[in-house]
Design a protein around this motif. Structure first.
Motif, PDB file in Angstrom:
ATOM      1  N   LYS A 129      49.355  38.671 -34.766  1.00  0.00           N
ATOM      2  CA  LYS A 129      48.471  39.828 -34.714  1.00  0.00           C
ATOM      3  C   LYS A 129      47.574  39.899 -35.939  1.00  0.00           C
ATOM      4  O   LYS A 129      46.386  40.237 -35.858  1.00  0.00           O
ATOM      5  CB  LYS A 129      49.305  41.111 -34.594  1.00  0.00           C
ATOM      6  CG  LYS A 129      48.480  42.390 -34.576  1.00  0.00           C
ATOM      7  CD  LYS A 129      49.374  43.616 -34.442  1.00  0.00           C
ATOM      8  CE  LYS A 129      48.556  44.906 -34.435  1.00  0.00           C
ATOM      9  NZ  LYS A 129      49.446  46.104 -34.317  1.00  0.00           N
ATOM     10  N   TRP A 130      48.104  39.554 -37.109  1.00  0.00           N
ATOM     11  CA  TRP A 130      47.366  39.681 -38.364  1.00  0.00           C
ATOM     12  C   TRP A 130      46.835  38.345 -38.866  1.00  0.00           C
ATOM     13  O   TRP A 130      46.172  38.303 -39.916  1.00  0.00           O
ATOM     14  CB  TRP A 130      48.245  40.320 -39.433  1.00  0.00           C
ATOM     15  CG  TRP A 130      48.653  41.720 -39.083  1.00  0.00           C
ATOM     16  CD1 TRP A 130      49.839  42.125 -38.568  1.00  0.00           C
ATOM     17  CD2 TRP A 130      47.847  42.901 -39.194  1.00  0.00           C
ATOM     18  NE1 TRP A 130      49.854  43.469 -38.353  1.00  0.00           N
ATOM     19  CE2 TRP A 130      48.631  43.984 -38.738  1.00  0.00           C
ATOM     20  CE3 TRP A 130      46.545  43.148 -39.649  1.00  0.00           C
ATOM     21  CZ2 TRP A 130      48.149  45.293 -38.710  1.00  0.00           C
ATOM     22  CZ3 TRP A 130      46.080  44.453 -39.628  1.00  0.00           C
ATOM     23  CH2 TRP A 130      46.874  45.506 -39.160  1.00  0.00           C
ATOM     24  N   GLY A 131      47.123  37.265 -38.164  1.00  0.00           N
ATOM     25  CA  GLY A 131      46.578  35.967 -38.538  1.00  0.00           C
ATOM     26  C   GLY A 131      47.078  35.426 -39.857  1.00  0.00           C
ATOM     27  O   GLY A 131      46.304  34.885 -40.665  1.00  0.00           O
ATOM     28  N   ILE A 132      48.381  35.574 -40.118  1.00  0.00           N
ATOM     29  CA  ILE A 132      48.965  35.091 -41.370  1.00  0.00           C
ATOM     30  C   ILE A 132      50.072  34.095 -41.047  1.00  0.00           C
ATOM     31  O   ILE A 132      50.607  34.078 -39.935  1.00  0.00           O
ATOM     32  CB  ILE A 132      49.541  36.262 -42.206  1.00  0.00           C
ATOM     33  CG1 ILE A 132      50.540  37.076 -41.376  1.00  0.00           C
ATOM     34  CG2 ILE A 132      48.418  37.151 -42.727  1.00  0.00           C
ATOM     35  CD1 ILE A 132      51.169  38.228 -42.126  1.00  0.00           C
ATOM     36  N   PRO A 133      50.441  33.226 -42.004  1.00  0.00           N
ATOM     37  CA  PRO A 133      51.488  32.227 -41.748  1.00  0.00           C
ATOM     38  C   PRO A 133      52.851  32.878 -41.526  1.00  0.00           C
ATOM     39  O   PRO A 133      53.153  33.932 -42.093  1.00  0.00           O
ATOM     40  CB  PRO A 133      51.482  31.365 -43.023  1.00  0.00           C
ATOM     41  CG  PRO A 133      50.194  31.659 -43.701  1.00  0.00           C
ATOM     42  CD  PRO A 133      49.837  33.061 -43.334  1.00  0.00           C
ATOM     43  N   LEU A 134      53.677  32.232 -40.726  1.00  0.00           N
ATOM     44  CA  LEU A 134      55.031  32.708 -40.474  1.00  0.00           C
ATOM     45  C   LEU A 134      55.907  32.425 -41.693  1.00  0.00           C
ATOM     46  O   LEU A 134      55.911  31.320 -42.235  1.00  0.00           O
ATOM     47  CB  LEU A 134      55.618  32.012 -39.241  1.00  0.00           C
ATOM     48  CG  LEU A 134      57.046  32.431 -38.835  1.00  0.00           C
ATOM     49  CD1 LEU A 134      57.034  33.837 -38.273  1.00  0.00           C
ATOM     50  CD2 LEU A 134      57.637  31.450 -37.835  1.00  0.00           C
ATOM     51  N   LEU A 135      56.629  33.429 -42.148  1.00  0.00           N
ATOM     52  CA  LEU A 135      57.525  33.279 -43.293  1.00  0.00           C
ATOM     53  C   LEU A 135      58.928  32.974 -42.785  1.00  0.00           C
ATOM     54  O   LEU A 135      59.559  33.801 -42.135  1.00  0.00           O
ATOM     55  CB  LEU A 135      57.541  34.563 -44.134  1.00  0.00           C
ATOM     56  CG  LEU A 135      58.467  34.577 -45.353  1.00  0.00           C
ATOM     57  CD1 LEU A 135      58.066  33.502 -46.349  1.00  0.00           C
ATOM     58  CD2 LEU A 135      58.484  35.955 -46.012  1.00  0.00           C
ATOM     59  N   THR A 136      59.423  31.777 -43.078  1.00  0.00           N
ATOM     60  CA  THR A 136      60.764  31.400 -42.651  1.00  0.00           C
ATOM     61  C   THR A 136      61.784  31.830 -43.693  1.00  0.00           C
ATOM     62  O   THR A 136      61.464  32.049 -44.870  1.00  0.00           O
ATOM     63  CB  THR A 136      60.866  29.875 -42.445  1.00  0.00           C
ATOM     64  OG1 THR A 136      60.662  29.215 -43.705  1.00  0.00           O
ATOM     65  CG2 THR A 136      59.821  29.401 -41.448  1.00  0.00           C
ATOM     66  N   LEU A 137      63.026  31.936 -43.253  1.00  0.00           N
ATOM     67  CA  LEU A 137      64.104  32.322 -44.172  1.00  0.00           C
ATOM     68  C   LEU A 137      64.286  31.266 -45.252  1.00  0.00           C
ATOM     69  O   LEU A 137      64.567  31.591 -46.408  1.00  0.00           O
ATOM     70  CB  LEU A 137      65.405  32.520 -43.385  1.00  0.00           C
ATOM     71  CG  LEU A 137      66.623  32.986 -44.198  1.00  0.00           C
ATOM     72  CD1 LEU A 137      66.329  34.279 -44.936  1.00  0.00           C
ATOM     73  CD2 LEU A 137      67.834  33.135 -43.291  1.00  0.00           C
ATOM     74  N   SER A 138      64.093  30.006 -44.893  1.00  0.00           N
ATOM     75  CA  SER A 138      64.236  28.932 -45.869  1.00  0.00           C
ATOM     76  C   SER A 138      63.209  29.061 -46.991  1.00  0.00           C
ATOM     77  O   SER A 138      63.538  28.959 -48.177  1.00  0.00           O
ATOM     78  CB  SER A 138      64.093  27.578 -45.167  1.00  0.00           C
ATOM     79  OG  SER A 138      64.178  26.520 -46.093  1.00  0.00           O
ATOM     80  N   THR A 139      61.958  29.306 -46.628  1.00  0.00           N
ATOM     81  CA  THR A 139      60.902  29.469 -47.635  1.00  0.00           C
ATOM     82  C   THR A 139      61.153  30.691 -48.493  1.00  0.00           C
ATOM     83  O   THR A 139      60.967  30.660 -49.715  1.00  0.00           O
ATOM     84  CB  THR A 139      59.535  29.581 -46.941  1.00  0.00           C
ATOM     85  OG1 THR A 139      59.308  28.410 -46.148  1.00  0.00           O
ATOM     86  CG2 THR A 139      58.422  29.731 -47.957  1.00  0.00           C
ATOM     87  N   TYR A 140      61.578  31.761 -47.873  1.00  0.00           N
ATOM     88  CA  TYR A 140      61.834  33.005 -48.608  1.00  0.00           C
ATOM     89  C   TYR A 140      62.945  32.814 -49.639  1.00  0.00           C
ATOM     90  O   TYR A 140      62.838  33.266 -50.784  1.00  0.00           O
ATOM     91  CB  TYR A 140      62.214  34.105 -47.621  1.00  0.00           C
ATOM     92  CG  TYR A 140      62.400  35.470 -48.240  1.00  0.00           C
ATOM     93  CD1 TYR A 140      61.309  36.268 -48.562  1.00  0.00           C
ATOM     94  CD2 TYR A 140      63.677  35.960 -48.510  1.00  0.00           C
ATOM     95  CE1 TYR A 140      61.481  37.511 -49.136  1.00  0.00           C
ATOM     96  CE2 TYR A 140      63.855  37.200 -49.084  1.00  0.00           C
ATOM     97  CZ  TYR A 140      62.756  37.969 -49.391  1.00  0.00           C
ATOM     98  OH  TYR A 140      62.936  39.198 -49.978  1.00  0.00           O
ATOM     99  N   LEU A 141      64.005  32.119 -49.246  1.00  0.00           N
ATOM    100  CA  LEU A 141      65.119  31.886 -50.156  1.00  0.00           C
ATOM    101  C   LEU A 141      64.718  30.978 -51.313  1.00  0.00           C
ATOM    102  O   LEU A 141      65.138  31.196 -52.460  1.00  0.00           O
ATOM    103  CB  LEU A 141      66.292  31.270 -49.390  1.00  0.00           C
ATOM    104  CG  LEU A 141      67.085  32.230 -48.506  1.00  0.00           C
ATOM    105  CD1 LEU A 141      67.981  31.456 -47.549  1.00  0.00           C
ATOM    106  CD2 LEU A 141      67.926  33.179 -49.355  1.00  0.00           C
ATOM    107  N   ARG A 142      63.912  29.955 -51.038  1.00  0.00           N
ATOM    108  CA  ARG A 142      63.470  29.060 -52.110  1.00  0.00           C
ATOM    109  C   ARG A 142      62.608  29.811 -53.119  1.00  0.00           C
ATOM    110  O   ARG A 142      62.693  29.570 -54.334  1.00  0.00           O
ATOM    111  CB  ARG A 142      62.706  27.861 -51.533  1.00  0.00           C
ATOM    112  CG  ARG A 142      63.596  26.792 -50.929  1.00  0.00           C
ATOM    113  CD  ARG A 142      62.857  25.481 -50.777  1.00  0.00           C
ATOM    114  NE  ARG A 142      61.747  25.595 -49.840  1.00  0.00           N
ATOM    115  CZ  ARG A 142      61.831  25.358 -48.543  1.00  0.00           C
ATOM    116  NH1 ARG A 142      62.997  24.978 -48.024  1.00  0.00           N
ATOM    117  NH2 ARG A 142      60.785  25.480 -47.753  1.00  0.00           N
TER     118      ARG A 142
END
Length: 541
Positions: free
Chosen positions: A238-251
């Motif tokens: 809806k907002w045209g932004i990249p998907l934030l995965t749990l793996s990326t968030y934790l790193r």
């Protein structure tokens, strides 16, 4: 509460920046877990003669915050932020990610991850008394705990996709990992609370609780509200932004944790503390035992252990049921985010109601609306509309969430004010920590059994339709993981005949009303009417 943030199950409270003298001759303020606001702290100080002398008030001189205190405030916010991130994941985001793949019984196992934060009292004396003088009393624990937290988040980030792809087989591993993460965060919290009392100057100690509120809540909502929104495919499209995965968030947070720890090691020094200010481990545990032997405290502990059972089905299951019925995770995140400023405002209002010699009165009053909102939440789940959710219905959900959250906040503040009133100022830290531990435990222990009960009372069968004849056959139950797996293998469909959520919710509400009328109200009124001297172990000889 229609939508719960999860923080209600854990009593996270600012510590009182005050040094207390133990009857055994040692200080223990660093163990103090206080719920006093600035006004309550002023009143407590006046009772001890700190603000008046010979009947004349001492004028308060407000001085500008020094640069040293500003740096201390910034550091405390960051340290509390780090411990809020694991809490937001363990109590907020991860259960929602797992709900699509696990039964409520398995979610009950994962709910055990909250226990370390509720049981910090068991090892807080060790953290307070054991340290390396060359490193610092608090840094001796904060540095290794944050290195472990960062390493654990990095480890989880490298394996999280594998764990989440097949969570049924990894539920115990997931529970162990996140329980460890919360345990090390809770241990870091004990040390940070103690450091807050010496990191800031005496006239600015009141900012310690502000730092905790800002840092802890920011970390929690970043890991719950913000992450769930940015992890939603609907939201990012809806907002045209990249998907934030749990793996990326934790790193990301692993790097932040390492960076802050690096700063503490090389750029932050801790002031020396007098050895006589350190209370021995044995003394603290004996003090805890002396408090527990008071009959009034025992009655209060019974209330704490069972008072929250009436709305546990609502707080543990309702939001999961709404997501199951079609409420988007991004909608859930937005609702909780809207509720956040109302919680702060509600806390200020509740603090004013809880002043005086009857702080339990608003706590008792708020039981009825809180139980009522739990009943309404159950009916909302029952009549939940098919998606997409209309704006009007979503607005109703938000209003219901805000009002039920307000009743919860009233209870939180009222009980906090009562704890502050009855705690022996001679051993205030240990007294407050003990009472808050049982308050936390009362909201933690029922969750496992509530989630287990949902599956236990649920009746669902697997129906398989023959493609040739069109006949439908029941081949077994479809509640357990084994039954669901068999149904999937047979290309069947799970048909729910009875949802155990409504049974568990009804039992919790029934117990809540009966326990409130039969025990809580008469006992709380008696406890509130007792003179403060009856709560003092220092006067018991």
């Amino acid at each position: 509460m229609a939508i719960t943030s999860g923080l209600n199950t854990i009593h996270i409270a600012p510590r009182t920046p005050k040094t207390a003298r133990s009857p055994y001759g040692a200080n223990e303020s660093d163990l103090e877990l206080s719920l006093l606001g600035e006004e309550e702290r002023s009143e407590a100080a006046s009772d001890l003669g700190d603000t008046e002398e010979q009947g004349f008030p001492i004028p308060e001189v407000k001085r500008p915050i020094s640069n040293k205190d500003k740096r201390g405030i910034a550091l405390l916010i960051v340290l509390y932020l780090i411990q809020g991130v694991p809490l937001g994941l363990a109590l907020g985001s991860v259960p929602f990610l797992l709900r699509e793949h696990l039964s409520y019984s398995q979610l009950g196992i994962f709910a055990l991850t909250a226990y370390p934060y509720s049981l910090k009292l068991l090892w807080s004396p060790i953290v307070d008394a054991v340290y390396f003088p060359s490193i610092g009393r608090r840094k001796s624990w904060i540095i290794p705990m944050q290195l472990i937290i960062g390493s654990l988040m990095l480890y989880i980030s490298l394996h999280v996709q594998t764990l989440l792809d097949n969570p049924e087989d990894n539920i115990y591993k997931l529970t162990t990992i996140f329980t460890s993460l919360v345990f090390f965060s809770a241990t870091q919290d004990i040390a940070v609370d103690g450091w807050a009392l010496t990191l800031l100057s005496h006239e600015n100690l009141s900012y310690a609780s502000t730092c905790q509120t800002i840092g802890l809540n920011t970390g929690y909502f970043a890991s719950f509200t913000v992450f769930l929104a940015f992890n939603s495919e609907v939201f990012v499209e809806k907002w045209g932004i990249p998907l934030l995965t749990l793996s990326t968030y934790l790193r990301f947070w692993s790097v932040i944790c390492y960076a802050v720890t690096f700063w503490l090691i090389f750029f932050e020094t801790e002031g020396k503390e007098k050895e006589e200010d350190v209370m021995s481990i044995k003394t603290v545990y004996f003090t805890i035992w002396d408090i527990c032997k008071l009959k009034h405290v025992q009655s209060l502990i019974v209330i704490h252990c069972f008072a929250k059972l009436g709305f546990q089905a609502n707080e543990a299951v309702t939001s999961l049921k709404m997501v199951e019925k079609g409420l988007g995770r991004e909608d859930l995140a937005i609702a909780v985010l809207i509720d956040f400023p109302f919680q702060i405002f509600g806390g200020w209002i509740a603090a004013r109601w809880s002043r005086g010699d009857k702080p339990l009165r608003p706590w008792l009053w708020a039981f009825w609306p809180r139980l009522g909102f739990a009943l309404v939440a159950t009916m909302i789940v029952y009549w939940f509309p098919a998606p997409p959710i209309s704006t009007g219905f979503f607005t109703f959900l938000v209003i219901h969430t805000v009002l039920s959250s307000f009743s919860s906040t009233v209870q939180f503040v009222g009980l906090s004010a009562f704890h502050a009133r009855i705690s022996d100022p001679v051993i205030g830290g240990t007294y407050m920590t003990l009472l808050n531990t049982f308050t936390n435990l009362g909201g933690t222990w029922p969750r496992f059994f509530v989630l287990k009960g949902v599956d236990f009372f649920t009746v669902a069968t697997c129906n398989v339709t023959d493609a040739g004849s069109g006949l439908t056959t029941q081949i077994g139950e479809c509640v357990s993981d084994v039954g669901k797996s068999v149904c999937v293998d047979a290309a069947g469909e799970c048909i729910m005949e009875r949802d155990g959520y409504y049974w568990v919710s009804g039992m919790c509400l029934t117990f809540g009303v009966a326990f409130l009328l039969g025990y809580i109200i008469p006992t709380a009124r008696k406890l509130q009417a007792l003179p403060v001297s009856q709560w003092r172990i220092s006067s018991k000889g």
